[in-house]
Design a protein around this motif. Structure first.
Motif, short mmCIF file in Angstrom:
data_model
loop_
_atom_site.label_atom_id
_atom_site.label_comp_id
_atom_site.label_asym_id
_atom_site.label_seq_id
_atom_site.Cartn_x
_atom_site.Cartn_y
_atom_site.Cartn_z
N VAL A 120 43.40 -50.57 54.39
CA VAL A 120 42.23 -50.81 55.20
C VAL A 120 40.98 -49.87 54.94
O VAL A 120 41.38 -48.86 54.92
N ARG A 121 39.79 -50.46 54.97
CA ARG A 121 38.63 -49.61 54.75
C ARG A 121 37.78 -50.12 55.64
O ARG A 121 37.65 -51.35 56.21
N PHE A 122 36.60 -49.29 55.96
CA PHE A 122 35.41 -49.59 56.93
C PHE A 122 34.29 -49.47 56.22
O PHE A 122 34.18 -48.51 55.43
N MET B 19 39.92 -59.14 61.47
CA MET B 19 40.73 -58.90 60.11
C MET B 19 42.25 -59.26 60.18
O MET B 19 42.92 -60.00 59.46
N LYS B 20 42.73 -58.84 61.49
CA LYS B 20 44.15 -59.32 61.44
C LYS B 20 44.30 -60.61 61.65
O LYS B 20 45.38 -61.17 61.36
N GLY B 21 43.57 -61.34 62.46
CA GLY B 21 43.74 -62.75 62.66
C GLY B 21 43.52 -63.35 61.49
O GLY B 21 44.32 -64.51 61.22
N ALA C 45 23.38 -53.44 63.50
CA ALA C 45 24.30 -52.89 62.44
C ALA C 45 25.62 -53.68 62.27
O ALA C 45 26.10 -54.00 63.31
N GLU C 46 26.00 -53.86 61.03
CA GLU C 46 27.32 -54.79 60.98
C GLU C 46 28.36 -53.53 60.82
O GLU C 46 28.18 -52.61 59.97
N LEU C 47 29.53 -53.80 61.45
CA LEU C 47 30.63 -53.01 61.11
C LEU C 47 31.79 -53.90 60.30
O LEU C 47 32.02 -55.03 61.06
N PHE C 48 32.30 -53.69 59.33
CA PHE C 48 32.87 -54.49 58.50
C PHE C 48 34.32 -53.86 58.02
O PHE C 48 34.33 -52.81 57.72
N GLY D 274 46.14 -61.20 49.55
CA GLY D 274 44.87 -60.98 48.81
C GLY D 274 44.00 -60.40 49.85
O GLY D 274 44.35 -59.88 51.08
N LEU D 275 42.73 -60.34 49.79
CA LEU D 275 41.83 -59.80 50.58
C LEU D 275 41.50 -60.43 51.94
O LEU D 275 41.42 -61.73 52.05
N VAL D 276 41.45 -59.66 53.07
CA VAL D 276 41.22 -60.13 54.40
C VAL D 276 40.04 -59.14 54.78
O VAL D 276 39.90 -58.17 54.64
N GLN D 277 39.38 -59.84 55.77
CA GLN D 277 38.24 -59.26 56.37
C GLN D 277 37.83 -59.39 57.58
O GLN D 277 38.08 -60.73 58.19
#
Length: 104
Positions: A80-82, A65-67, A92-95, A19-22
Motif C-alpha cells: 500500500v502506498r499514498f 481501497m479496502k471496499g 487536495a486529493e489523497l490517493f 491486481g491494483l485497487v485504489q
C-alpha cells in the motif's frame, strides 16, 4: 482485511492475486481552518486542523481501497502506498493504492 505497506503478510501465503485497487478522496479546507492556520503560521507549530483533515482523508481513502478489494474477493491489500495532489486552490486529493490478494 489485512492492509500493509510491505509485499507480503508475515505468516501468510498469497494464494491469489487480483491486481491494483485504489481509493481516493478530495478534500477542501474551510474558512475556519484557514483562519486558524494563518494565525498559527505567525507563531509556528502544528496546524492541527490540517492534520485532522489529512487523517480523515487518509482513513476514507483506505476504506474505499479496502471496499474495492473486498468486491474482488480479496482478504488483504499489500504494498500500500499514498499519494497527494493539488486539484484546485484550497483542495487536495489523497490517493491510496495497493495490490489486492487473497492470503491463507
Amino acid at each position: 482485511m489485512y492492509v500493509t505497506n510491505i509485499e507480503t503478510i508475515p505468516g501468510k501465503t498469497i494464494v491469489e492475486h487480483y491486481g491494483l485497487v485504489q481509493g481516493s478522496t478530495v478534500r477542501a479546507k474551510h474558512i475556519g481552518r484557514d483562519l486558524m492556520a494563518g494565525l498559527k503560521n505567525l507563531v509556528g507549530g502544528e496546524l492541527k486542523g490540517y492534520t485532522e483533515l489529512l487523517g480523515d482523508a487518509r482513513k476514507e481513502a483506505v476504506e474505499r481501497m479496502k471496499g474495492q478489494a473486498s468486491q474482488l474477493g480479496a482478504n488483504a491489500v499489500v504494498n500500500v502506498r499514498f499519494a497527494t495532489s493539488s486539484v484546485a486552490q484550497g483542495a487536495a486529493e489523497l490517493f491510496a493504492y495497493g495490490t489486492a490478494v487473497r492470503v491463507e
